[in-house]
Write a protein that holds these residues in place. Structure first.
Motif, PDB file in Angstrom:
ATOM      1  N   PRO A 131       0.817  -1.216   0.000  1.00 15.24           N
ATOM      2  CA  PRO A 131       0.000   0.000   0.000  1.00 15.24           C
ATOM      3  C   PRO A 131       0.849   1.263   0.000  1.00 15.24           C
ATOM      4  CG  PRO A 131      -0.100  -1.092   2.137  1.00 15.24           C
ATOM      5  CD  PRO A 131       0.588  -2.033   1.209  1.00 15.24           C
ATOM      6  N   ARG A 132       0.293   2.328  -0.573  1.00 18.88           N
ATOM      7  CA  ARG A 132       1.031   3.579  -0.712  1.00 18.88           C
ATOM      8  C   ARG A 132       1.470   4.159   0.623  1.00 18.88           C
ATOM      9  NH1 ARG A 132      -2.262   6.869  -5.497  1.00 18.88           N
ATOM     10  NH2 ARG A 132      -1.863   5.335  -7.159  1.00 18.88           N
ATOM     11  N   ARG A 133       0.702   3.922   1.677  1.00 18.79           N
ATOM     12  CA  ARG A 133       1.059   4.473   2.985  1.00 18.79           C
ATOM     13  C   ARG A 133       2.393   3.928   3.485  1.00 18.79           C
ATOM     14  NH1 ARG A 133      -0.347   0.280   6.304  1.00 18.79           N
ATOM     15  NH2 ARG A 133      -1.935  -1.120   5.440  1.00 18.79           N
ATOM     16  N   LEU A 134       2.865   2.807   2.891  1.00 16.82           N
ATOM     17  CA  LEU A 134       4.134   2.224   3.310  1.00 16.82           C
ATOM     18  C   LEU A 134       5.281   2.548   2.362  1.00 16.82           C
ATOM     19  CD1 LEU A 134       2.983  -1.342   4.473  1.00 16.82           C
ATOM     20  CD2 LEU A 134       3.325   0.711   5.865  1.00 16.82           C
ATOM     21  N   HIS A 135       4.995   3.259   1.282  1.00 19.86           N
ATOM     22  CA  HIS A 135       6.026   3.507   0.279  1.00 19.86           C
ATOM     23  C   HIS A 135       7.210   4.304   0.820  1.00 19.86           C
ATOM     24  CE1 HIS A 135       3.543   2.654  -3.626  1.00 19.86           C
ATOM     25  NE2 HIS A 135       3.547   1.640  -2.781  1.00 19.86           N
ATOM     26  N   LYS A 136       6.989   5.119   1.843  1.00 20.59           N
ATOM     27  CA  LYS A 136       8.107   5.896   2.396  1.00 20.59           C
ATOM     28  C   LYS A 136       9.102   5.017   3.147  1.00 20.59           C
ATOM     29  CE  LYS A 136       5.357   7.227   6.462  1.00 20.59           C
ATOM     30  NZ  LYS A 136       4.800   8.378   7.216  1.00 20.59           N
ATOM     31  N   TYR A 137       8.730   3.752   3.402  1.00 24.12           N
ATOM     32  CA  TYR A 137       9.633   2.836   4.100  1.00 24.12           C
ATOM     33  C   TYR A 137      10.342   1.885   3.144  1.00 24.12           C
ATOM     34  CZ  TYR A 137       6.710   4.500   7.910  1.00 24.12           C
ATOM     35  OH  TYR A 137       6.022   5.302   8.793  1.00 24.12           O
ATOM     36  N   VAL A 138      10.190   2.120   1.849  1.00 27.95           N
ATOM     37  CA  VAL A 138      10.816   1.271   0.834  1.00 27.95           C
ATOM     38  C   VAL A 138      12.197   1.804   0.488  1.00 27.95           C
ATOM     39  CG1 VAL A 138      10.663   0.434  -1.550  1.00 27.95           C
ATOM     40  CG2 VAL A 138       8.586   0.620  -0.146  1.00 27.95           C
ATOM     41  N   THR A 139      13.159   0.910   0.367  1.00 33.17           N
ATOM     42  CA  THR A 139      14.479   1.308  -0.128  1.00 33.17           C
ATOM     43  C   THR A 139      15.021   0.187  -1.002  1.00 33.17           C
ATOM     44  OG1 THR A 139      16.629   2.234   0.483  1.00 33.17           O
ATOM     45  CG2 THR A 139      15.818   0.419   1.842  1.00 33.17           C
TER      46      THR A 139
END
Length: 303
Positions: free
Chosen positions: A84-92
């Motif tokens: 989900p997009r709400r978790l995209h900031k935790y992707v690396t």
């Protein structure tokens, strides 16, 4: 191992070496039968320093395994479109020692971590609900997507270097303790690379994991003395996976170890979804991790 989006899964031959399981789309569910009672870690195996994988904080261009199922986050990293997009900031992105690029999620923070390794033929989404739950409980969570799976780099072969890169990242983040969780081959490499990382292991949960798959987990479980949970379905690959998980169970050095053998043929995370009994097994896995950390006087909640 091509990704069949229409069918919603990787198409690959089932073999003990590959330990591949068919999963549908972004779902992690499958009806399974009633389970038996379990039987259930504490070791601080420190290995010499090894070369670290490169931690790539900036976006990288590479061919993902399933471009039609891959999206870019606002920061430019590639990620499975099931996330989900709400978790995209935790992707690396991680770059392994042999130069492959992996899409990963790192949730939560603090020195106490839970590592989740998905089964080969699966995807990052298979452990996502458990990852979010443990991040919410105050643990740091590492959730890699292995090479040749959806948003990670297309590759001709699998490699345990993917798990090694994830543990190197945990070390870079200052992880002091880790609980190892893995399904099928993702469990085999979790056990081996978790031990070799030198991060003290507080517990182990393996779901349908082969004794050998890109790594030899038998030697690893002989070094893990912390509480260990082994789960498998009797008819998974006509009983071959039960034979393998029992080999790991017997080799385990943990005084406190459990073996859960259930009816049916559900493989890996499919044992945890799709029925009331599966819900109980998922709750068992959660409780096992939480209770193991608590017994070690190490909760996820930070002071």
């Amino acid at each position: 191992m091509p990704w069949n989006r229409r069918a919603g899964h990787h198409t690959a031959a089932l073999s003990l070496a590959a330990a591949t399981v068919v999963l549908g789309g972004c779902a992690s569910t499958d009806p399974v039968a009633v389970d038996e009672s379990p039987s259930p870690v504490k070791s601080s195996v420190v290995q010499p320093q090894q070369p670290r994988a490169t931690v790539t904080e900036k976006p990288v261009s590479y061919p993902p395994a399933a471009p039609e199922s891959t999206v870019r986050t606002p920061s430019g990293h590639l990620v499975n479109d099931c996330v989900p997009r709400r978790l995209h900031k935790y992707v690396t992105t991680l770059t392994t020692e042999d130069g492959k690029h992996l899409s990963i999620l790192v949730l939560g923070n603090g020195p106490n971590a839970v590592y989740f390794g998905h089964q080969y033929g699966g995807q990052i989404y298979n452990f996502l609900d458990l990852a979010e739950e443990f991040a919410g409980r105050g643990y740091r969570v590492m959730l890699p997507e292995f090479r040749n799976h959806v948003a990670s780099e297309k590759s001709a072969a699998s490699s345990s270097l993917d798990a090694k890169a994830a543990f190197d990242k945990l070390k870079d983040l200052g992880t002091k303790r880790v609980f190892l969780v893995g399904a099928s081959c993702g469990g085999t490499t979790a056990a081996v690379q978790g031990v070799e990382s030198g991060i003290p292991v507080v517990g182990l949960t393996l779901l349908s994991s082969p004794a050998r798959c890109d790594d030899d987990a038998v030697a690893a479980v002989k070094k893990i003395k912390e509480p260990s949970l082994f789960m498998v379905a009797h008819n998974d690959m006509q009983g071959a996976h039960e034979q393998q998980i029992r080999e790991l169970y017997e080799a385990s050095a943990a005084p406190d170890k459990h073996l859960v053998a259930i009816d049916g043929e559900a493989h890996g995370t499919l044992m945890l979804y799709g029925s009331k009994e599966a819900d109980k097994r998922r709750a068992m896995v959660v409780s096992f991790i939480v209770n193991t950390y608590t017994a070690n006087n190490e909760t996820g909640v930070q002071d």
